[in-house]
Design a protein around this motif. Sequence first.
Motif, PDB file in Angstrom:
ATOM      1  N   SER A 251       0.833  -1.216   0.000  1.00  0.00           N
ATOM      2  CA  SER A 251       0.000   0.000   0.000  1.00  0.00           C
ATOM      3  C   SER A 251       0.862   1.258   0.000  1.00  0.00           C
ATOM      4  O   SER A 251       0.572   2.221  -0.720  1.00  0.00           O
ATOM      5  CB  SER A 251      -0.924   0.020   1.222  1.00  0.00           C
ATOM      6  OG  SER A 251      -1.849  -1.024   1.150  1.00  0.00           O
ATOM      7  N   ILE A 252       1.916   1.249   0.800  1.00  0.00           N
ATOM      8  CA  ILE A 252       2.829   2.396   0.846  1.00  0.00           C
ATOM      9  C   ILE A 252       3.513   2.555  -0.502  1.00  0.00           C
ATOM     10  O   ILE A 252       3.578   3.650  -1.057  1.00  0.00           O
ATOM     11  CB  ILE A 252       3.862   2.239   1.986  1.00  0.00           C
ATOM     12  CG1 ILE A 252       3.163   2.288   3.342  1.00  0.00           C
ATOM     13  CG2 ILE A 252       4.946   3.311   1.878  1.00  0.00           C
ATOM     14  CD1 ILE A 252       4.038   1.863   4.512  1.00  0.00           C
TER      15      ILE A 252
ATOM     16  N   GLN B 268       2.537   1.573  -3.407  1.00  0.00           N
ATOM     17  CA  GLN B 268       1.571   2.025  -4.414  1.00  0.00           C
ATOM     18  C   GLN B 268       1.326   3.532  -4.287  1.00  0.00           C
ATOM     19  O   GLN B 268       1.287   4.245  -5.287  1.00  0.00           O
ATOM     20  CB  GLN B 268       0.258   1.264  -4.290  1.00  0.00           C
ATOM     21  CG  GLN B 268      -0.739   1.667  -5.347  1.00  0.00           C
ATOM     22  CD  GLN B 268      -2.031   0.872  -5.287  1.00  0.00           C
ATOM     23  OE1 GLN B 268      -2.222   0.032  -4.426  1.00  0.00           O
ATOM     24  NE2 GLN B 268      -2.925   1.140  -6.207  1.00  0.00           N
ATOM     25  N   ALA B 269       1.179   4.028  -3.063  1.00  0.00           N
ATOM     26  CA  ALA B 269       0.953   5.464  -2.850  1.00  0.00           C
ATOM     27  C   ALA B 269       2.143   6.278  -3.344  1.00  0.00           C
ATOM     28  O   ALA B 269       1.977   7.283  -4.050  1.00  0.00           O
ATOM     29  CB  ALA B 269       0.691   5.743  -1.378  1.00  0.00           C
TER      30      ALA B 269
ATOM     31  N   THR C   1       2.252   6.137  -7.125  1.00  0.00           N
ATOM     32  CA  THR C   1       1.095   6.713  -7.810  1.00  0.00           C
ATOM     33  C   THR C   1       1.115   8.236  -7.812  1.00  0.00           C
ATOM     34  O   THR C   1       0.826   8.866  -8.828  1.00  0.00           O
ATOM     35  CB  THR C   1      -0.213   6.225  -7.164  1.00  0.00           C
ATOM     36  OG1 THR C   1      -0.275   4.802  -7.269  1.00  0.00           O
ATOM     37  CG2 THR C   1      -1.438   6.834  -7.825  1.00  0.00           C
ATOM     38  N   TYR C   2       1.429   8.825  -6.675  1.00  0.00           N
ATOM     39  CA  TYR C   2       1.349  10.281  -6.523  1.00  0.00           C
ATOM     40  C   TYR C   2       2.739  10.914  -6.612  1.00  0.00           C
ATOM     41  O   TYR C   2       3.702  10.381  -6.066  1.00  0.00           O
ATOM     42  CB  TYR C   2       0.702  10.644  -5.190  1.00  0.00           C
ATOM     43  CG  TYR C   2      -0.698  10.097  -5.072  1.00  0.00           C
ATOM     44  CD1 TYR C   2      -1.753  10.681  -5.770  1.00  0.00           C
ATOM     45  CD2 TYR C   2      -0.959   8.982  -4.283  1.00  0.00           C
ATOM     46  CE1 TYR C   2      -3.038  10.169  -5.677  1.00  0.00           C
ATOM     47  CE2 TYR C   2      -2.245   8.465  -4.183  1.00  0.00           C
ATOM     48  CZ  TYR C   2      -3.275   9.061  -4.890  1.00  0.00           C
ATOM     49  OH  TYR C   2      -4.544   8.556  -4.794  1.00  0.00           O
TER      50      TYR C   2
ATOM     51  N   VAL D  98       3.744  12.862  -1.847  1.00  0.00           N
ATOM     52  CA  VAL D  98       2.973  12.161  -0.821  1.00  0.00           C
ATOM     53  C   VAL D  98       3.501  12.563   0.547  1.00  0.00           C
ATOM     54  O   VAL D  98       4.716  12.546   0.788  1.00  0.00           O
ATOM     55  CB  VAL D  98       3.078  10.623  -0.965  1.00  0.00           C
ATOM     56  CG1 VAL D  98       2.214   9.928   0.071  1.00  0.00           C
ATOM     57  CG2 VAL D  98       2.712  10.170  -2.358  1.00  0.00           C
TER      58      VAL D  98
ATOM     59  N   PHE E  45       2.999  11.486   4.473  1.00  0.00           N
ATOM     60  CA  PHE E  45       2.470  10.641   5.545  1.00  0.00           C
ATOM     61  C   PHE E  45       2.562  11.488   6.800  1.00  0.00           C
ATOM     62  O   PHE E  45       3.643  11.958   7.166  1.00  0.00           O
ATOM     63  CB  PHE E  45       3.284   9.349   5.674  1.00  0.00           C
ATOM     64  CG  PHE E  45       3.134   8.449   4.481  1.00  0.00           C
ATOM     65  CD1 PHE E  45       2.128   7.494   4.448  1.00  0.00           C
ATOM     66  CD2 PHE E  45       3.982   8.560   3.392  1.00  0.00           C
ATOM     67  CE1 PHE E  45       1.966   6.666   3.339  1.00  0.00           C
ATOM     68  CE2 PHE E  45       3.842   7.742   2.286  1.00  0.00           C
ATOM     69  CZ  PHE E  45       2.824   6.796   2.257  1.00  0.00           C
TER      70      PHE E  45
ATOM     71  N   TYR F 274      -0.622  17.455  -3.479  1.00  0.00           N
ATOM     72  CA  TYR F 274      -0.044  16.286  -2.825  1.00  0.00           C
ATOM     73  C   TYR F 274      -1.144  15.409  -2.244  1.00  0.00           C
ATOM     74  O   TYR F 274      -2.233  15.867  -1.946  1.00  0.00           O
ATOM     75  CB  TYR F 274       0.943  16.700  -1.722  1.00  0.00           C
ATOM     76  CG  TYR F 274       0.334  17.492  -0.591  1.00  0.00           C
ATOM     77  CD1 TYR F 274      -0.051  16.857   0.592  1.00  0.00           C
ATOM     78  CD2 TYR F 274       0.138  18.860  -0.685  1.00  0.00           C
ATOM     79  CE1 TYR F 274      -0.614  17.574   1.638  1.00  0.00           C
ATOM     80  CE2 TYR F 274      -0.421  19.586   0.349  1.00  0.00           C
ATOM     81  CZ  TYR F 274      -0.790  18.938   1.503  1.00  0.00           C
ATOM     82  OH  TYR F 274      -1.350  19.646   2.532  1.00  0.00           O
ATOM     83  N   ALA F 275      -0.797  14.139  -2.117  1.00  0.00           N
ATOM     84  CA  ALA F 275      -1.669  13.181  -1.433  1.00  0.00           C
ATOM     85  C   ALA F 275      -1.193  13.106   0.009  1.00  0.00           C
ATOM     86  O   ALA F 275       0.004  13.238   0.285  1.00  0.00           O
ATOM     87  CB  ALA F 275      -1.565  11.812  -2.095  1.00  0.00           C
ATOM     88  N   SER F 276      -2.138  12.908   0.918  1.00  0.00           N
ATOM     89  CA  SER F 276      -1.742  12.773   2.317  1.00  0.00           C
ATOM     90  C   SER F 276      -2.388  11.533   2.914  1.00  0.00           C
ATOM     91  O   SER F 276      -3.484  11.141   2.510  1.00  0.00           O
ATOM     92  CB  SER F 276      -2.132  14.011   3.123  1.00  0.00           C
ATOM     93  OG  SER F 276      -3.534  14.140   3.184  1.00  0.00           O
ATOM     94  N   TYR F 277      -1.681  10.944   3.851  1.00  0.00           N
ATOM     95  CA  TYR F 277      -2.169   9.762   4.553  1.00  0.00           C
ATOM     96  C   TYR F 277      -2.037  10.008   6.047  1.00  0.00           C
ATOM     97  O   TYR F 277      -0.953  10.344   6.523  1.00  0.00           O
ATOM     98  CB  TYR F 277      -1.374   8.511   4.151  1.00  0.00           C
ATOM     99  CG  TYR F 277      -1.665   8.100   2.735  1.00  0.00           C
ATOM    100  CD1 TYR F 277      -2.652   7.156   2.456  1.00  0.00           C
ATOM    101  CD2 TYR F 277      -0.981   8.670   1.676  1.00  0.00           C
ATOM    102  CE1 TYR F 277      -2.938   6.798   1.144  1.00  0.00           C
ATOM    103  CE2 TYR F 277      -1.257   8.310   0.366  1.00  0.00           C
ATOM    104  CZ  TYR F 277      -2.242   7.377   0.117  1.00  0.00           C
ATOM    105  OH  TYR F 277      -2.524   7.019  -1.179  1.00  0.00           O
TER     106      TYR F 277
END
Length: 110
Positions: free
Chosen positions: A8-9, A11-12, A15-16, A19, A21, A48-51
């Motif tokens: 999952s990490i 892929q993130a 993908t982006y 990112v 975290f 940006y994507a954030s988790y």
Amino acid sequence: MTESVHDSIRQAVDTYDVVLFMKGTPDFPQCGFSSRAVAILERLGVSYASYNVLDNPELREGIKQFSNWPTIPQLYIKGEFVGGSDIMMEMFESGELQELVTEKGLTEGE
């Protein structure tokens, strides 16, 4: 770290372009370091994507193993680990972070 968390990490990060975290969300950071990281990215004007690692204990521990970095937040740009809040701040203050996002073609037109 389970294989699914690692996947999952990965892929993130793949993908982006950017990112983060972090603890909390960009609208409601849950620690000062995450708040500073969000502020820096906002100043740079990059998408940006954030988790939120607080939502998932496996992700919280997994990201530390994935990067071999003990603290959160963690920033990735174009699949590469950049660093945590302190490194982001140093790079921002020196202009290095702006250069990196420009070099990677991530700045929005002004």
